[in-house]
Write a protein that holds these residues in place. Structure first.
Motif, PDB file in Angstrom:
ATOM      1  N   GLY A   1       0.826  -1.199   0.000  1.00  0.00           N
ATOM      2  CA  GLY A   1       0.000   0.000   0.000  1.00  0.00           C
ATOM      3  C   GLY A   1       0.859   1.248   0.000  1.00  0.00           C
ATOM      4  N   SER A   2       0.673   2.098  -1.022  1.00  0.00           N
ATOM      5  CA  SER A   2       1.411   3.360  -1.141  1.00  0.00           C
ATOM      6  C   SER A   2       0.449   4.501  -0.836  1.00  0.00           C
ATOM      7  CB  SER A   2       1.987   3.502  -2.542  1.00  0.00           C
ATOM      8  OG  SER A   2       2.588   4.762  -2.728  1.00  0.00           O
ATOM      9  N   LEU A   3       0.751   5.280   0.198  1.00  0.00           N
ATOM     10  CA  LEU A   3      -0.122   6.354   0.657  1.00  0.00           C
ATOM     11  C   LEU A   3       0.467   7.711   0.289  1.00  0.00           C
ATOM     12  CD1 LEU A   3      -2.468   7.514   2.412  1.00  0.00           C
ATOM     13  CD2 LEU A   3      -0.911   7.280   4.374  1.00  0.00           C
ATOM     14  N   THR A   4      -0.366   8.557  -0.317  1.00  0.00           N
ATOM     15  CA  THR A   4       0.045   9.931  -0.615  1.00  0.00           C
ATOM     16  C   THR A   4      -0.853  10.877   0.158  1.00  0.00           C
ATOM     17  OG1 THR A   4       0.722   9.287  -2.848  1.00  0.00           O
ATOM     18  CG2 THR A   4       0.433  11.638  -2.423  1.00  0.00           C
ATOM     19  N   PRO A   5      -0.386  11.391   1.299  1.00  0.00           N
ATOM     20  CA  PRO A   5      -1.183  12.383   2.040  1.00  0.00           C
ATOM     21  C   PRO A   5      -1.361  13.652   1.214  1.00  0.00           C
ATOM     22  CG  PRO A   5       0.579  11.464   3.399  1.00  0.00           C
ATOM     23  CD  PRO A   5       0.855  11.049   1.981  1.00  0.00           C
ATOM     24  N   ASN A   6      -2.244  14.497   1.665  1.00  0.00           N
ATOM     25  CA  ASN A   6      -2.552  15.728   0.941  1.00  0.00           C
ATOM     26  C   ASN A   6      -1.286  16.541   0.686  1.00  0.00           C
ATOM     27  OD1 ASN A   6      -3.996  17.836  -0.208  1.00  0.00           O
ATOM     28  ND2 ASN A   6      -4.372  18.812   1.771  1.00  0.00           N
ATOM     29  N   SER A   7      -1.032  16.847  -0.611  1.00  0.00           N
ATOM     30  CA  SER A   7       0.106  17.682  -1.022  1.00  0.00           C
ATOM     31  C   SER A   7       1.430  17.150  -0.500  1.00  0.00           C
ATOM     32  CB  SER A   7      -0.091  19.132  -0.543  1.00  0.00           C
ATOM     33  OG  SER A   7      -1.284  19.665  -1.057  1.00  0.00           O
ATOM     34  N   SER A   8       1.597  15.846  -0.543  1.00  0.00           N
ATOM     35  CA  SER A   8       2.820  15.247  -0.043  1.00  0.00           C
ATOM     36  C   SER A   8       3.308  14.199  -1.031  1.00  0.00           C
ATOM     37  CB  SER A   8       2.558  14.607   1.325  1.00  0.00           C
ATOM     38  OG  SER A   8       3.744  14.041   1.845  1.00  0.00           O
ATOM     39  N   ALA A   9       4.486  13.649  -0.764  1.00  0.00           N
ATOM     40  CA  ALA A   9       5.043  12.607  -1.613  1.00  0.00           C
ATOM     41  C   ALA A   9       4.547  11.244  -1.151  1.00  0.00           C
ATOM     42  CB  ALA A   9       6.574  12.658  -1.552  1.00  0.00           C
ATOM     43  N   PRO A  10       4.536  10.236  -2.053  1.00  0.00           N
ATOM     44  CA  PRO A  10       4.101   8.896  -1.658  1.00  0.00           C
ATOM     45  C   PRO A  10       4.969   8.341  -0.537  1.00  0.00           C
ATOM     46  CG  PRO A  10       4.251   9.071  -4.054  1.00  0.00           C
ATOM     47  CD  PRO A  10       4.886  10.305  -3.491  1.00  0.00           C
ATOM     48  N   GLN A  11       4.353   7.573   0.337  1.00  0.00           N
ATOM     49  CA  GLN A  11       5.070   6.932   1.420  1.00  0.00           C
ATOM     50  C   GLN A  11       4.508   5.536   1.647  1.00  0.00           C
ATOM     51  OE1 GLN A  11       3.127   8.558   5.451  1.00  0.00           O
ATOM     52  NE2 GLN A  11       3.804  10.218   4.077  1.00  0.00           N
ATOM     53  N   GLN A  12       5.306   4.668   2.210  1.00  0.00           N
ATOM     54  CA  GLN A  12       4.831   3.311   2.478  1.00  0.00           C
ATOM     55  C   GLN A  12       3.761   3.330   3.564  1.00  0.00           C
ATOM     56  OE1 GLN A  12       7.749   0.183   2.959  1.00  0.00           O
ATOM     57  NE2 GLN A  12       6.487  -0.873   4.483  1.00  0.00           N
ATOM     58  N   TYR A  13       2.637   2.642   3.277  1.00  0.00           N
ATOM     59  CA  TYR A  13       1.592   2.481   4.279  1.00  0.00           C
ATOM     60  C   TYR A  13       1.619   1.067   4.851  1.00  0.00           C
ATOM     61  CZ  TYR A  13      -2.969   2.627   6.539  1.00  0.00           C
ATOM     62  OH  TYR A  13      -3.977   2.565   7.456  1.00  0.00           O
ATOM     63  N   PHE A  14       1.743   0.068   3.961  1.00  0.00           N
ATOM     64  CA  PHE A  14       1.949  -1.295   4.444  1.00  0.00           C
ATOM     65  C   PHE A  14       2.614  -2.118   3.343  1.00  0.00           C
ATOM     66  CE2 PHE A  14      -2.350  -1.576   2.588  1.00  0.00           C
ATOM     67  CZ  PHE A  14      -2.226  -2.693   1.755  1.00  0.00           C
TER      68      PHE A  14
END
Length: 535
Positions: free
Chosen positions: A69-82
C-alpha cells in the motif's frame, strides 16, 4: 514445479468493510477506520502448468500474492503504508496478513502494488525504496521445470472504495514441438533442450501498467539490467519423437526481449548428438520477439537428412499440437478473441474442421460449443454446418450487450469450440465508459493558408476506453458532392490522435453533408459514421 497463469487478467476485488472506531485528532483525520478485505477473486483466463494444471479461479485457492500500500497524504510525496501479502481462501475471498485498515485521513490517495508469486525459492524479490513504484528483481532458474509465472498489478482506487487488482504476465511463454518426417529416422529421443546466452535475470520497474501493448494487446513490460545465462529442460516421461507433432520439454518462462544477441542460441540434444540454432537466424526466417504475456512455440522437424526449426507466435492459452487419435485433424477459427467498447456489438466467427470421427472414439464429427459458466451479458450460438470436400464450416454468432459501469472498467469471460479432443478458447473482453469506441472532432487546420470554406480542415480521432482502438475509413458517401479530395480520404488509417485532412469544394452549399464510415481495425467494434457538414 513450473506454474503459469494463462492469458491472465486475474481480477481481485478488494472491498471495504466498515468497522473499527478509533480516537483521532487533527483536521485531516477522520474518526472511522475501515478494514480492507479482499472479498472476491475472479479469473480472466486459464492457468496451465507443467506440473499442476490450474484452469479456473478455484484452482488459486491457497495461493499467496504480495500487496503493497502506497499512501500519498494531501500535497505530499508517496510513502509506504503497508507491505503485506494476501492468501486466497476456500470461498475465493482472500485474507490480508497482517490485517490492514484504510488510514484515517482526508484529501489523501492510495495506490496498491501487487505481485505473484509472493514467496518461494524462485519468486521475485521486491523493492519499494520509492513508494511510488514497485521494483521486481527476478532470476529465472537454470532448470525450466522450476520457472514461475511472474505477475504484476497496479491499482489506484477512489478513496475508501473497492480495489480492483488486475494481474498481468511479465514474462514470455516458450515451448517446443517435435515431429519426424520422411526419410524417417530410427528412434529419436530428446535428451535436453537448452537456451544459451539469453536473458536470465533482470529488474522490472512498475509505476503504472504499461500503455504500450504487445502483438495481442497485452501490456508490454520492459525488463532492465538484464544479464544472460543458460536455461535448460531435461525431458522426463515421454521424450520420443514420432510422426505426430508432440510437445516435449515442458514450458519455459523467459525474460522478454526485442533483440537476441549474436551468440544467443537453442541447443537440442538428442540420442544422436547436439544440434545448435542461432536465435538471430531463426528470427530472420520467422520474425518474432519475446514479449510479456505472449507465447512462442518452436517447431522442430527431424528427418534422416536435416533438423529444421521454425517459430510460431500463439495466444497464451492456445495449443500448438493439433493431433488426435491416429491421424491429424485441424480446428480453425477466424478469430479467438472478441474485444469491444461499451456499445452493444455482434461478431461472427467462422469455424472450420475436418474432424470426421473416424474411427469413432466418443466424439461426434464436426465442432461443438462449450458455454459452461458463461455470464448473461453475451449470448453465443452456432449454426448448422455446411459440408464440402471433407470440411465442416460453421458460423458462431456472438452478441454482446451494452456495458456502462461506474465501478467496473472492463469485463471478461470465455467460451470454447471443440472438435474431437481439439479445443479452442474464445475470449470476450469489453470496456466500459460512454460506449463510443472512437471520438472525432472536425477542426480548421491552422497551418493551411486558405480562408473561408476553402481552408483545409482535419478530423482528429481520439480513442474511447481503453485508449488503443485503431481505425480505417472504409466508405465515403458524398451524394451532395461537397468534398474536394474524396480519393485521399478513403482508405485512410490511423490510431488515437491521428487525423484525416480534407477540403470542402468552393461551391459547397451550407448545411449539406457527407458521411464517412469508420471501421475498427484492431477490435470488433461496429462501424460508426463520421458526419461532415458544410459550415
Amino acid at each position: 514445479m513450473i506454474k503459469t497463469i494463462n492469458n491472465i487478467r486475474m481480477i481481485i476485488t478488494t472491498a471495504i468493510l466498515s468497522a473499527v472506531l478509533f480516537s483521532c485528532i487533527g483536521e485531516e483525520m477522520t474518526c472511522d477506520k475501515e478494514l480492507i478485505v479482499v472479498q472476491r477473486i475472479g479469473e480472466g483466463g486459464n492457468v496451465g502448468t507443467r506440473g499442476t494444471v490450474i484452469s479456473s479461479n478455484t484452482d488459486l485457492k491457497g495461493e499467496t500474492f504480495g500487496l503493497f500500500g502506497s499512501l500519498t497524504p494531501n500535497s505530499s510525496a508517496p510513502q509506504q503504508y503497508f507491505n503485506a501479502s494476501a492468501r486466497v481462501n476456500a470461498d475465493l475471498t482472500a485474507t490480508i496478513s497482517p490485517l490492514q485498515y484504510w488510514p484515517g485521513l482526508q484529501n489523501a490517495s492510495m495506490r496498491f502494488f501487487s505481485w505473484y508469486p509472493f514467496s518461494g525459492a524462485n519468486a521475485p524479490t521486491t523493492n519499494f525504496t520509492d513508494p511510488g513504484e514497485m521494483v521486481l528483481s527476478y532470476t529465472a532458474n537454470a532448470a525450466a521445470s522450476n520457472h514461475v509465472d511472474v505477475l504484476a498489478a497496479v491499482s489506484g482506487p477512489a478513496w475508501v472504495e473497492g480495489v480492483n487488482i488486475h494481474f498481468y504476465h511479465t514474462l514470455t511463454k516458450v515451448t517446443f514441438t517435435f515431429k519426424k518426417v520422411a526419410p524417417v529416422p530410427d528412434e529419436v529421443t530428446i535428451e535436453k533442450i537448452e537456451f544459451q546466452n539469453v536473458g536470465q535475470s533482470g529488474k522490472l520497474t512498475v509505476a503504472e501498467i504499461p500503455t504500450t501493448t504487445t502483438k495481442n494487446n497485452k501490456p508490454k513490460f520492459v525488463w532492465s539490467d538484464v544479464t544472460t545465462g543458460s536455461i535448460a529442460s531435461t525431458p522426463t516421461g515421454n521424450k520420443t519423437v514420432t510422426e505426430d507433432a508432440t510437445l516435449i520439454g515442458g514450458t519455459f518462462l523467459m525474460l522478454p526481449t526485442d533483440n537476441f544477441s549474436a551468440t544467443a542460441k537453442i541447443v537440442v540434444t538428442t540420442n544422436y548428438g547436439d544440434y545448435e540454432f542461432l536465435l538471430s537466424e531463426i528470427v530472420t526466417k520467422n520474425p518474432h520477439t519475446w514479449e510479456s504475456g505472449e507465447y512462442i512455440n518452436y517447431n522442430f522437424t527431424i528427418s534422416n537428412e536435416t533438423y529444421q526449426l521454425s517459430a510460431t507466435p500463439l495466444e497464451w492459452g492456445e495449443s500448438p499440437v493439433n493431433v488426435i487419435f491416429d491421424k491429424q485433424y485441424y480446428l480453425k477459427l477466424s478469430q479467438t478473441k472478441v474485444q469491444t467498447a461499451g456499445d452493444a456489438a455482434t461478431v461472427n466467427i467462422e469455424v472450420k474442421t475436418n474432424y470426421d470421427a473416424e474411427p469413432y472414439t466418443g466424439y461426434d464429427a464436426g465442432a461443438t460449443l462449450d458455454l459452461n459458466a458463461m455470464e448473461d451479458w453475451a449470448t453465443v450460438n452456432i449454426t448448422p454446418p455446411s459440408f464440402s470436400e471433407g470440411v465442416y464450416t460453421y458460423n458462431v454468432n456472438v452478441s454482446i450487450s451494452e456495458f456502462d459501469s461506474d465501478t467496473e472498467p472492463e469485463r471478461w469471460m470465455r467460451f470454447y469450440v471443440s472438435a474431437g479432443n481439439l479445443r479452442r478458447q474464445v475470449s470476450l473482453q469489453q470496456w466500459s465508459a460512454d460506449g463510443v469506441w472512437m471520438h472525432y472532432d472536425v477542426q480548421l487546420d491552422s497551418s493551411d493558408g486558405g480562408s473561408g470554406i476553402m481552408q483545409r480542415r482535419k478530423i482528429v480521432f481520439t480513442s474511447g476506453n481503453p485508449g488503443w482502438w485503431e481505425w480505417k475509413i472504409t466508405q465515403v458517401e458524398d451524394t451532395d458532392n461537397i468534398l474536394l479530395n474524396t480519393e485521399t480520404i478513403l482508405e485512410s488509417i490511423g490510431k488515437s490522435g491521428g487525423a484525416v485532412y480534407f477540403y470542402f469544394k468552393a461551391n459547397a452549399v451550407t448545411g449539406k453533408k457527407a458521411t464517412l464510415t469508420l471501421s475498427n481495425t484492431n477490435g470488433d467494434n461496429p462501424p460508426m459514421s463520421v458526419i461532415l457538414t458544410v459550415p
